[in-house]
Write a protein that holds these residues in place. Structure first.
Motif, PDB file in Angstrom:
ATOM      1  N   LEU A  59     -10.479   4.711   3.982  1.00 19.31           N
ATOM      2  CA  LEU A  59     -11.053   3.360   4.671  1.00 19.31           C
ATOM      3  C   LEU A  59     -11.345   4.038   6.027  1.00 19.31           C
ATOM      4  O   LEU A  59     -10.703   4.843   6.485  1.00 19.31           O
ATOM      5  N   ASP A  60     -12.467   3.268   6.616  1.00 17.05           N
ATOM      6  CA  ASP A  60     -12.992   3.493   7.694  1.00 17.05           C
ATOM      7  C   ASP A  60     -12.276   2.684   8.930  1.00 17.05           C
ATOM      8  O   ASP A  60     -11.604   1.644   8.465  1.00 17.05           O
ATOM      9  N   SER A  61     -11.871   3.210  10.021  1.00 19.74           N
ATOM     10  CA  SER A  61     -11.357   2.132  10.804  1.00 19.74           C
ATOM     11  C   SER A  61     -12.148   0.976  11.125  1.00 19.74           C
ATOM     12  O   SER A  61     -12.964   1.167  11.201  1.00 19.74           O
ATOM     13  N   GLY A  62     -11.362  -0.176  11.144  1.00 19.37           N
ATOM     14  CA  GLY A  62     -11.991  -1.416  11.057  1.00 19.37           C
ATOM     15  C   GLY A  62     -12.359  -2.200   9.986  1.00 19.37           C
ATOM     16  O   GLY A  62     -12.593  -3.417   9.732  1.00 19.37           O
ATOM     17  N   TYR A  63     -12.011  -1.355   8.727  1.00 20.51           N
ATOM     18  CA  TYR A  63     -12.158  -1.909   7.478  1.00 20.51           C
ATOM     19  C   TYR A  63     -11.029  -2.615   6.934  1.00 20.51           C
ATOM     20  O   TYR A  63     -10.003  -2.300   7.365  1.00 20.51           O
ATOM     21  N   TRP A  64     -11.094  -3.554   5.961  1.00 18.22           N
ATOM     22  CA  TRP A  64     -10.033  -4.261   5.238  1.00 18.22           C
ATOM     23  C   TRP A  64     -10.065  -3.953   3.840  1.00 18.22           C
ATOM     24  O   TRP A  64     -11.067  -3.709   3.170  1.00 18.22           O
ATOM     25  N   LYS A  65      -8.859  -4.105   3.103  1.00 20.69           N
ATOM     26  CA  LYS A  65      -8.612  -4.006   1.667  1.00 20.69           C
ATOM     27  C   LYS A  65      -7.536  -4.837   1.241  1.00 20.69           C
ATOM     28  O   LYS A  65      -6.576  -5.097   2.030  1.00 20.69           O
ATOM     29  N   TYR A  66      -7.783  -5.574   0.022  1.00 14.80           N
ATOM     30  CA  TYR A  66      -6.853  -6.465  -0.365  1.00 14.80           C
ATOM     31  C   TYR A  66      -5.921  -5.693  -1.615  1.00 14.80           C
ATOM     32  O   TYR A  66      -6.557  -4.960  -2.317  1.00 14.80           O
TER      33      TYR A  66
END
Length: 117
Positions: A59-66
């Motif tokens: 993930l890049d900084s600032g991204y979200w994942k469920y």
């Protein structure tokens, strides 16, 4: 003078040669603690208890994942924020490991790697 230096160098090199072989010869050997084959779970036993999977997520900084399932934070060096509803936010460069267990006993380890932006 040259003979004394040469004799000194030969003496030092002989000491290193004899010392290294004597240490190597006297080093004790030990057997590693290994698990007997009879105690290792078979694939049928693992399937009966549930499955095990490891997933690597970038993930890049600032991204979200469920992430689904019951989540348990195993390791975090500050790279992510894990929320109670299953969302993971990548906040800074770093890594984390999250254990997810579903209702059937299937276990998934998510290794989250937060890349530099």
């Amino acid at each position: 003078m040259k003979k004394k230096i040469l004799a000194g160098l030969l003496t030092v090199s002989a000491c290193f040669a004899l010392g290294s072989t004597s240490f190597a010869a006297s080093a004790p050997t030990t057997n590693p603690n290994s698990t007997p084959v009879s105690n290792v779970a078979t694939s049928q036993e693992i399937t009966a208890k549930g499955t095990f999977e490891q997933v690597i997520v970038h993930l890049d900084s600032g991204y979200w994942k469920y992430l689904p399932g019951f989540l348990e934070l195993v390791f975090n060096d500050g790279g992510i924020v894990l929320y109670q509803d299953g969302w993971v936010e990548a906040v800074q460069y770093g890594a984390a490991t999250i254990k997810s267990t579903d209702e059937y006993g299937n276990i998934t380890y998510y290794t989250i790697l937060v890349d530099r932006k």
